[in-house]
Structures are given as structure tokens and as C-alpha cells.
Design an enzyme around this catalytic site. Structure first.
Site, mmCIF file in Angstrom:
data_model
loop_
_atom_site.group_PDB
_atom_site.id
_atom_site.type_symbol
_atom_site.label_atom_id
_atom_site.label_comp_id
_atom_site.label_asym_id
_atom_site.label_seq_id
_atom_site.Cartn_x
_atom_site.Cartn_y
_atom_site.Cartn_z
ATOM 1 C CG ASP A 51 0.016 0.791 -1.875
ATOM 2 O OD1 ASP A 51 -1.076 0.745 -1.695
ATOM 3 O OD2 ASP A 51 1.218 1.596 -1.697
ATOM 4 C CE1 TYR A 67 -8.219 13.153 -2.856
ATOM 5 C CE2 TYR A 67 -9.928 14.043 -2.369
ATOM 6 C CZ TYR A 67 -9.398 12.980 -2.245
ATOM 7 O OH TYR A 67 -9.979 11.795 -2.198
ATOM 8 C CE LYS A 92 -9.281 11.326 -5.531
ATOM 9 N NZ LYS A 92 -8.845 9.674 -5.858
ATOM 10 C CB THR A 104 -8.601 5.185 4.887
ATOM 11 O OG1 THR A 104 -8.597 6.606 4.464
ATOM 12 C CG2 THR A 104 -9.799 4.488 4.232
ATOM 13 C CB THR A 127 -10.281 10.631 6.573
ATOM 14 O OG1 THR A 127 -10.498 9.452 7.149
ATOM 15 C CG2 THR A 127 -10.802 11.137 5.580
HETATM 16 N N1 LIG Z 1 -10.545 8.169 2.812
HETATM 17 C C1 LIG Z 1 -11.470 8.732 2.217
HETATM 18 O O1 LIG Z 1 -12.275 9.593 2.900
HETATM 19 C C2 LIG Z 1 -11.557 9.062 0.801
HETATM 20 C C3 LIG Z 1 -12.727 9.587 0.378
HETATM 21 C C4 LIG Z 1 -12.885 9.709 -1.039
HETATM 22 C C5 LIG Z 1 -11.965 9.214 -1.905
HETATM 23 N N2 LIG Z 1 -11.003 8.771 -1.444
HETATM 24 C C6 LIG Z 1 -10.020 8.022 -2.541
HETATM 25 O O2 LIG Z 1 -9.830 6.639 -2.172
HETATM 26 C C7 LIG Z 1 -8.581 6.167 -2.513
HETATM 27 C C8 LIG Z 1 -7.766 5.429 -1.664
HETATM 28 O O3 LIG Z 1 -7.513 6.106 -0.325
HETATM 29 P P1 LIG Z 1 -7.443 5.646 1.110
HETATM 30 O O4 LIG Z 1 -8.664 6.500 1.756
HETATM 31 O O5 LIG Z 1 -8.082 4.042 1.181
HETATM 32 O O6 LIG Z 1 -6.264 6.138 1.628
HETATM 33 P P2 LIG Z 1 -5.028 5.253 2.094
HETATM 34 O O7 LIG Z 1 -3.890 6.242 2.231
HETATM 35 O O8 LIG Z 1 -5.447 4.460 3.089
HETATM 36 O O9 LIG Z 1 -4.452 4.419 0.817
HETATM 37 C C9 LIG Z 1 -3.914 4.851 -0.305
HETATM 38 C C10 LIG Z 1 -3.052 3.834 -0.858
HETATM 39 O O10 LIG Z 1 -2.659 4.469 -2.345
HETATM 40 C C11 LIG Z 1 -1.131 4.141 -2.091
HETATM 41 N N3 LIG Z 1 -0.705 5.164 -3.062
HETATM 42 C C12 LIG Z 1 -0.426 6.674 -2.734
HETATM 43 N N4 LIG Z 1 0.240 7.145 -3.817
HETATM 44 C C13 LIG Z 1 0.688 6.076 -4.739
HETATM 45 C C14 LIG Z 1 1.285 6.044 -5.742
HETATM 46 N N5 LIG Z 1 1.743 7.289 -6.492
HETATM 47 N N6 LIG Z 1 1.480 4.748 -6.617
HETATM 48 C C15 LIG Z 1 0.956 3.773 -5.862
HETATM 49 N N7 LIG Z 1 0.381 3.749 -4.831
HETATM 50 C C16 LIG Z 1 0.040 4.919 -4.272
HETATM 51 C C17 LIG Z 1 -0.753 4.617 -0.804
HETATM 52 O O11 LIG Z 1 0.576 3.797 -0.386
HETATM 53 C C18 LIG Z 1 -1.967 3.600 0.055
HETATM 54 O O12 LIG Z 1 -1.464 2.469 0.228
HETATM 55 C C19 LIG Z 1 -7.655 7.403 -2.969
HETATM 56 O O13 LIG Z 1 -7.966 7.712 -4.328
HETATM 57 C C20 LIG Z 1 -8.591 8.363 -2.254
HETATM 58 O O14 LIG Z 1 -8.218 9.788 -2.821
HETATM 59 C C21 LIG Z 1 -10.625 8.338 0.089
#
Ligand SMILES: NC(=O)c1ccc[n+]([C@@H]2O[C@H](COP(=O)([O-])OP(=O)(O)OC[C@H]3O[C@@H](n4cnc5c(N)ncnc54)[C@H](O)[C@@H]3O)[C@@H](O)[C@H]2O)c1
Length: 278
Positions: free
Chosen positions: A38, A183, A187, A218, A221
Site C-alpha cells: 500500500d 474513474y 475501470k 469504505t 465513499t
Molecule cells: N468503495 C467503493 O464503493 C468501491 C466501488 C467500486 C470499486 N472500488 C474500488 O475498490 C478498490 C479499493 O477501494 P476502497 O473503496 O477500499 O478504498 P480505500 O480508500 O478504502 O482503499 C484504497 C487503498 O488503496 C491504496 N492506494 C491508493 N493509491 C495507491 C497507490 N498508488 N499505490 C498503492 N496503494 C494505493 C490506499 O492507500 C488505500 O489503502 C479501488 O480500486 C476502488 O476503485 C471501490
């Protein structure tokens, strides 16, 4: 049923928070060694420590998903500490170029600014899109996923045993949502990258699948649901009427990572509370 990943090593990018952390914890409970990679040191270390203190085996490496060297170092660390890689989840991701997980205040300010710009000019999300910001989103979400797949697959091919790669796309892979195109485009790219990699790697024993979550509880959002209008929009489009939990995404990731999905590759599964029922 425990032990579905006994003796395996799983690398979780973005494992310090949210969906990645839930995958790390669930996979550990199923017997896997966990390498958390991370950008953020504190949450990354905290996630690894939580697993270790509950009897699992985890390490943290600081890493920027968009860097080729960092991805190679991440794969080398998995080999050094755990002897190889069996599973990868690419959960590192950002919702915009300035996104920093956990910094809700800045995110709210950016949302307010974007809202103001769109009120003045409905075309602003496209016409006034900052190209550096667009590039950062694509660098982390799309190129980062490619680099992580590549680094992990190289190890998997060297070790000569089957592997499973799970990318994290989004409902935004197939729904443009609202506002900036960065975004959703990143994706959609992850979705097609997953299919392409699945086709290339299937004959070599590596499965590649994607998860396209709906709105999940998370850091990503939190700012959005704190604004009533945006929260209501999410609920109105989610027949189950709620956000999902990170654990609900980890359950799908576990299925794809495990041998139970041995004939599944190139798929995009949407745990989205019914978003795509329309
Ligand atoms: N939360 C949602 O509703 C949702 C929906 C669809 C997809 N996603 C995807 O799920 C994945 C996880 O997101 P989340 O919701 O858990 O968010 P989050 O912010 O809780 O977690 C994301 C993690 O990725 C790390 N990160 C960000 N940029 C980075 C980089 N350049 N190198 C290494 N680590 C990095 C952050 O430090 C964090 O720990 C993402 O790809 C997000 O796009 C999330």
C-alpha cells in the site's frame, strides 16, 4: 469452512484499507500468508499487525501501484518472505487524481468545487477536466493494475504452479456514473485488461477475474454519502437500498481466488446490491 487458501500466499495491493484490507483478513482466516502492499504506511502496517496478532502471517511493503519498480519489488518481497505468489488482489485505487484514502475533508472540498463548476457549466466535468488528474487516475487504476498483474504473473510462471489474479474494477466499468470520466474509463480499462490477461494466461494455468463492486462502505465513499443528495442517488440506484460492506466483496474475492473457481476466468462479477438489474 476454513482453510480454502491453506499454504498459499496472497498479495493484496491497497490492502491497508477498505476492500483490500477485508480481502487480506478473510484470506488470512482461510490460511493464506498475506503481503499487504500500500501507498500509506500507517494503515498498511496496522492491517498487517492486526492479522499477525490474530494468529495469521502478514507483512507490509510500502508501494506505489503506478510504479513498475515498486511492483517488481512487491513481487520480490513476496518471494523473499513467503516463497512465491499464488493469489493477487489488485485493490489499490483512487477515485480522482488527488484522492488520499481517509482524507475525507479534502475530498468534500473537491466535491464542492466540482459541484460549483458543474452548476456554472454542465459540461465542466468533461470540458474543464484537468489532464494531469486524468493521467494520475489512469496511472494508478489501470496502468497500476497492469503492472501488478505482470509482476505477479512473472513469479507465478517461474514457480510453475497455478495462480489466481483478482482485479478490482467497479460498476463504473459499465456505467459512466456522474461527473468526471476518469474513474469510469480507468475501470472499463481494468475490465478489458482482465479479459485480455485471462485469455493470454489461461493456457499457462493462471486465472484472471475481476470484481465490479457497487457502492461499498469504505473511505472512498464516505465523503459522498455525507451529502444527502448524493447518498440518496446511490440508494435510489441500488435495489437493496444500502451500501455493501468490504466483507461482502472479500467473499467474492475469496471464491475467485480459491480452487472453487477453477473453471472461471475472464469474468467480471458485480456484488452491487442489484445495481445492474435494469
Ligand atoms: N468503495 C467503493 O464503493 C468501491 C466501488 C467500486 C470499486 N472500488 C474500488 O475498490 C478498490 C479499493 O477501494 P476502497 O473503496 O477500499 O478504498 P480505500 O480508500 O478504502 O482503499 C484504497 C487503498 O488503496 C491504496 N492506494 C491508493 N493509491 C495507491 C497507490 N498508488 N499505490 C498503492 N496503494 C494505493 C490506499 O492507500 C488505500 O489503502 C479501488 O480500486 C476502488 O476503485 C471501490
Amino acid at each position: 469452512m476454513a482453510g480454502r487458501l491453506d499454504g498459499k500466499t496472497a498479495v493484496i495491493t491497497g490492502g491497508g484499507n477498505g476492500i483490500g484490507r477485508a480481502c487480506a483478513e478473510r484470506f488470512s482466516a482461510e490460511g493464506a500468508n498475506i503481503l499487504i502492499a500500500d501507498l500509506l504506511t500507517d494503515p498498511g502496517n496496522a492491517a498487517a499487525e492486526a492479522i499477525n496478532s490474530s494468529g495469521g502471517s502478514a507483512r507490509f511493503v510500502e508501494f506505489d501501484a503506478s510504479s513498475q519498480e515498486a511492483n517488481e519489488a512487491m513481487a520480490a518481497a513476496a518471494v523473499e518472505h513467503f516463497g512465491g505468489i499464488d493469489v493477487v488482489v489488485t485493490a489499490a485505487g483512487i477515485s480522482d487524481g488527488d484522492y488520499r484514502s481517509g482524507d475525507i475533508e479534502s475530498q468534500l472540498k473537491r466535491m464542492a468545487k466540482a459541484g460549483e463548476a458543474a452548476a456554472n457549466n454542465p459540461a465542466a466535468p468533461l470540458i474543464e477536466l484537468d489532464i494531469d488528474n486524468w493521467r494520475r487516475v489512469l496511472d494508478v487504476n489501470l496502468t497500476g493494475t497492469l503492472l501488478s498483474i505482470r509482476a505477479a504473473a512473472t513469479v507465478m510462471l517461474d514457480q510453475g504452479r497455478p495462480g489466481s489474479i483478482v482485479t478490482i474494477a467497479s460498476i463504473a466499468a459499465r456505467d459512466p456514473l456522474w461527473g468526471s470520466p476518469s474513474y469510469p474509463v480507468s475501470k472499463a480499462g481494468v475490465w478489458m485488461l482482465t479479459k485480455n490477461a485471462a485469455r493470454t494466461l489461461a493456457p499457462l494455468g493462471i486465472r484472471v477475474n475481476s470484481i465490479g463492486p457497487g457502492f461499498i462502505e469504505t473511505n472512498m465513499t464516505e465523503a459522498m454519502v455525507s451529502v444527502d443528495e448524493y447518498h440518496q442517488r446511490v440508494l435510489d440506484n441500488t435495489p437493496m437500498g444500502r451500501r455493501g460492506t468490504p466483507a461482502e466483496i472479500a467473499n467474492v474475492a475469496l471464491f475467485l481466488a480459491s480452487d472453487e473457481a477453477s473453471y472461471v476466468t475472464g469474468e467480471l462479477i458485480h456484488p452491487d446490491g442489484g445495481w445492474f438489474t435494469g
